[in-house]
Design an enzyme around this catalytic site. Structure first.
Site, PDB file in Angstrom:
ATOM      1  CG  MET A  83      53.988  69.678  20.102  1.00  0.00           C
ATOM      2  SD  MET A  83      54.879  71.267  20.141  1.00  0.00           S
ATOM      3  CE  MET A  83      55.070  71.497  21.915  1.00  0.00           C
ATOM      4  CE  LYS A 143      32.012  38.117  41.704  1.00  0.00           C
ATOM      5  NZ  LYS A 143      30.950  38.243  40.703  1.00  0.00           N
ATOM      6  CD  GLU A 188      37.209  51.241  33.935  1.00  0.00           C
ATOM      7  OE1 GLU A 188      37.149  51.831  32.822  1.00  0.00           O
ATOM      8  OE2 GLU A 188      36.319  50.453  34.320  1.00  0.00           O
ATOM      9  CG  PHE A 246      31.735  38.116  30.762  1.00  0.00           C
ATOM     10  CD1 PHE A 246      31.541  38.684  29.510  1.00  0.00           C
ATOM     11  CD2 PHE A 246      31.394  38.856  31.890  1.00  0.00           C
ATOM     12  CE1 PHE A 246      31.010  39.954  29.389  1.00  0.00           C
ATOM     13  CE2 PHE A 246      30.854  40.131  31.763  1.00  0.00           C
ATOM     14  CZ  PHE A 246      30.664  40.690  30.497  1.00  0.00           C
ATOM     15  CD  GLN A 247      33.286  42.538  32.250  1.00  0.00           C
ATOM     16  OE1 GLN A 247      33.228  42.371  33.461  1.00  0.00           O
ATOM     17  NE2 GLN A 247      32.806  43.621  31.670  1.00  0.00           N
TER      18      GLN A 247
END
Lengths: 171, 573
Positions: free
Chosen positions: B488, B165, B53, B115-116
């Site tokens: 760097m 959902k 993502e 969940f999630q």
């Protein structure tokens, strides 16, 4: 640091208090007191925020970045009505009861609960008066105490209603 | 329109109605209804499946920064959305119009550690311009409209829409007509006429004026107007990292980049200037150095669309709140007395001559190239060859990552056109270049898009290379400036920490073989004489090419202002 009082009108959406407080936290601004409640206009809430800052202009600008903030007024220099409420529960033995009742009258406070060994007093006033009342009452033995924090309104015609701001935006 | 739709269908239709045609994302449990609906709309709504993502978020950023339109990324609840946090923070810092659409667990289990489940609106509150948790199907259409409006107006920024959902699965008759109503959100676009007049009259009194332009000029497409303004008054122009390309660097008035790795003459000009007008820059600490020492002699005008930027880092004399392009146009309407302008021109010309003398004394751009021994390959050799070939061929965009190569690219490539230089500036997100370049390549199939990255940043997101193959994207090339270090950090360790190379030496896989494993063409370049041929080959191949430039390991980016020092104190070698 200077103490400022901000009156903030916001849209009453879930999370709006969280957004405001989160902004203060992450920018390192110091909130001395924050009170939020409903206004005369449904859907508009009002916050009185007391903040310690040497750059209140920046605090105001950052608050304005929040999409749900309608209007911020820094009323620090304005003539205002400032009120705060405190509930104090005292340990009370028989010998002090009369003295406490007398003090309560002097401060135009109210005794709202009396039990065998305790008493609950409700007192409303400007922050200084509330401080003063607590100092005077403390020696009797405070068991619990809660202050509401300050709510503020500018005296006279100055000030904003939620409805007026919503109407302006709709134009 | 009176037919019932699912929330997911309404989401698709709302996106299309609000101008979205491309999205980058990854499906998962909570967001599945959206993917189910997306299938019907696939001709109007292209979905590009990413591999992480973070890649989807940066791709959407690249798409947005190169076009000025909303970039859209999608993640499912929980880790799908926490992986979007870095690109959202990046978009926040660089004012990029980004819409993050997140699936959320069903409202019945919200708050129950399902969940999630992750509180993504809570997590992203400080790094979004606004965010929404949508639990009701009837809110979807106008929230999408409102979210895109907020992201693409005023000071652009990321907006996150988290949808449960069950809201996606429910059915309702959509109402797309509800108007946006944001009484607390009314960005100031037009600058105050009074302030503009005051700014011009202050400018005309000055003898050593500087015009500094930043991201706001890019975002509001104000390059042309700003150029006319600079030319009319003959003011030297400094372009910040995000302003690169907003003013052509071959212009007689261009001074290039200021700040930590800016040019000595640009920084000295700021320190000696008696007037500085900053349009669309936010006085970042990488530009100002120690803020209290910045432009000590200058009277400062700051044009910014976000009032909270004014006076935040640098105190200014005249603030102008407004859109860079609209303010520039208003400034052009002003017609000051010819005599004043003539006097101003005379002084500005002397000032420019003085700055050019400084520039000749501190000429870094070419000195490495004129060295007698070219047996080792310096990054400078690579950038010299790249800028020559890129500019000769035209139609290009360059996306850089974060670190040494990013500063060399900013310094050593020549920037002529807006939106051709895209980088992660404010957040400094390593891993930005490869996915962001993918987003740029999707948005601009006519251009050759170069991702330039270090060997460190490249390895943070290189998994997105396979998306280029899956989507049959042909116009992307990658150049890795490979020095075997997190360069760097190593440079700071060398200069300020007694060469204690703690955690910076970096072993990498064989990038050429890695590229080939992904179905790309891979090229390894190990000496100066191979550079040109490699770039030519990269152009000759009609498809994605990666070049691994194995440059000299311990080379520093100069000039450099040490952190929290005045930009007048530069280390030049």
């Amino acid at each position: 640091m200077k103490i400022h009082t901000l009156v903030v009108l916001v849209q009453d959406h879930p999370g709006v208090l969280n957004r405001a407080v989160s902004m203060f936290r992450r920018r390192g601004y110091n909130i001395a007191s924050l009170v939020v409640g409903h206004t005369e206009t449904p859907g508009v809430s009002r916050m009185t925020i007391v903040v310690e800052s040497d750059n209140v202009e920046q605090v105001v600008k950052q608050l304005y970045r929040l999409v749900e903030v309608l209007k911020i007024s820094d009323v620090t220099e304005d003539p205002v009505v400032d009120r705060e409420m405190v509930l104090v529960k005292l340990h009370v033995t028989g010998q002090h009861r009369a003295e406490i009742v007398a003090l309560t009258e002097v401060f135009t406070a109210k005794i709202v609960d009396v039990a065998t060994n305790t008493m609950v007093i409700e007192m409303t006033g400007g922050p200084a008066k509330v401080d003063n009342f607590i100092d005077v009452i403390r020696p009797f033995g405070i068991k619990e105490m809660m202050r509401t924090g300050r709510i503020t309104m500018v005296r006279g015609a100055k000030g904003h209603s939620g409805a007026e701001l919503i109407d302006q935006a709709a134009e | 329109m009176s037919e019932k739709r699912t929330g997911a269908q309404i989401l698709c239709e709302s996106l299309i109605q609000n101008g979205v045609d491309t999205m980058f994302g990854i499906p998962g449990g909570a967001i599945m209804p959206f993917y189910h609906a997306m299938w019907e709309y696939r001709t109007d709504l292209r979905h590009i499946l990413c591999r992480h993502e973070q890649g989807a978020g940066h791709a959407a950023e690249g798409y947005a920064r190169s076009t000025g339109r909303i970039g859209v990324c999608i993640g499912t609840s929980g880790p799908g959305t926490t992986n979007l946090v870095t690109p959202i923070a990046d978009a926040w810092m660089d004012s990029t119009p980004l819409l993050a659409i997140c699936g959320q667990v069903s409202s019945a289990v919200l708050g129950k550690d399902a969940f999630q489940e992750t509180d993504i609106t809570g997590i992203t509150m400080p790094i979004t311009k606004h965010n929404y948790l949508v639990k009701n199907i009837n809110d979807i259409a106008y929230v999408v409209k409102e979210a895109i409006h907020i992201a693409t107006t005023g000071r652009y920024g990321p907006v996150l829409v988290d949808i449960t959902k069950d809201a996606l699965q429910a059915t309702a008759v959509p109402d797309y007509s509800k108007k946006i109503f944001l009484p607390g959100y009314r960005p100031t676009i037009t600058g105050s006429k009074k302030q503009i007049k005051a700014a011009l009259s202050l400018m005309l009194k000055s003898k050593k004026p500087i015009l500094m332009i930043g991201n706001g000029v890019m975002m509001s497409d104000a390059s042309a107007e700003v150029r006319v303004f600079a030319e009319r008054y003959k003011i030297p122009v400094i372009t910040t990292l995000h302003g690169l390309g907003a003013f052509p660097e071959d212009h007689e008035l261009s001074l290039g980049m200021p700040g930590m790795h800016g040019w000595v003459h640009a920084n000295r000009a700021i320190q000696e200037a008696d007037f500085l007008m900053n349009i669309g820059g936010r006085f970042d600490d990488r530009v100002t150095g120690k803020a209290s020492t910045f432009a000590p002699n200058a009277r400062i005008v700051h044009v910014d669309i976000d009032p909270s930027e004014i006076g935040k880092n640098i105190e200014v004399e005249i603030p102008i709140v407004g859109d860079a392009r609209i303010v520039a146009l208003s400034m052009l309407e002003e017609e000051p007395e010819e005599k004043l302008v003539a006097e101003f021109h005379k002084n500005a010309a002397e000032w420019l001559t003085y700055i050019r003398e400084l520039q000749t004394k501190h000429q870094h751009k070419q000195q490495y190239l004129n060295r007698p021994d070219t047996s080792t390959m310096l990054p400078h050799d690579v950038f010299a060859a790249l800028t020559k070939q890129i500019n000769t061929r035209g139609n290009y965009r360059v996306v850089t990552d974060v670190g040494q190569h990013q500063m060399w690219a900013a310094q050593l490539l020549d920037w002529y056109k807006p939106r051709t230089h895209i980088t992660s500036g404010g957040a400094g997100t390593m891993g930005f270049a490869v996915p962001a370049a993918m987003g740029v390549a999707v948005a601009h199939p006519e251009d050759t898009v170069w991702a330039i990255a270090g060997d460190g940043g490249f390895q943070m997101t290189n998994q997105e290379m396979i998306v280029i193959i899956q989507e049959n994207i042909k116009n992307m090339k990658i150049a890795i400036i490979n020095n075997g270090f997190l360069g760097m950090v190593r440079q700071w360790q060398e200069l300020f920490e007694g060469k204690r190379y703690s955690g910076t030496p970096l072993t990498s896989p064989n990038f050429q073989k890695l590229a080939e494993a992904y179905g790309w063409t891979g090229i390894t370049v190990e000496s100066v004489d191979q550079i040109d041929a490699a770039i030519e080959r990269a152009y000759a191949i009609d498809g994605p090419v990666l070049i691994d430039f194995r440059v000299e390991r311990e080379v520093n980016v100069f000039p450099m202002v040490p952190q929290n020092k005045s930009i007048g104190e530069m280390i030049t070698e």
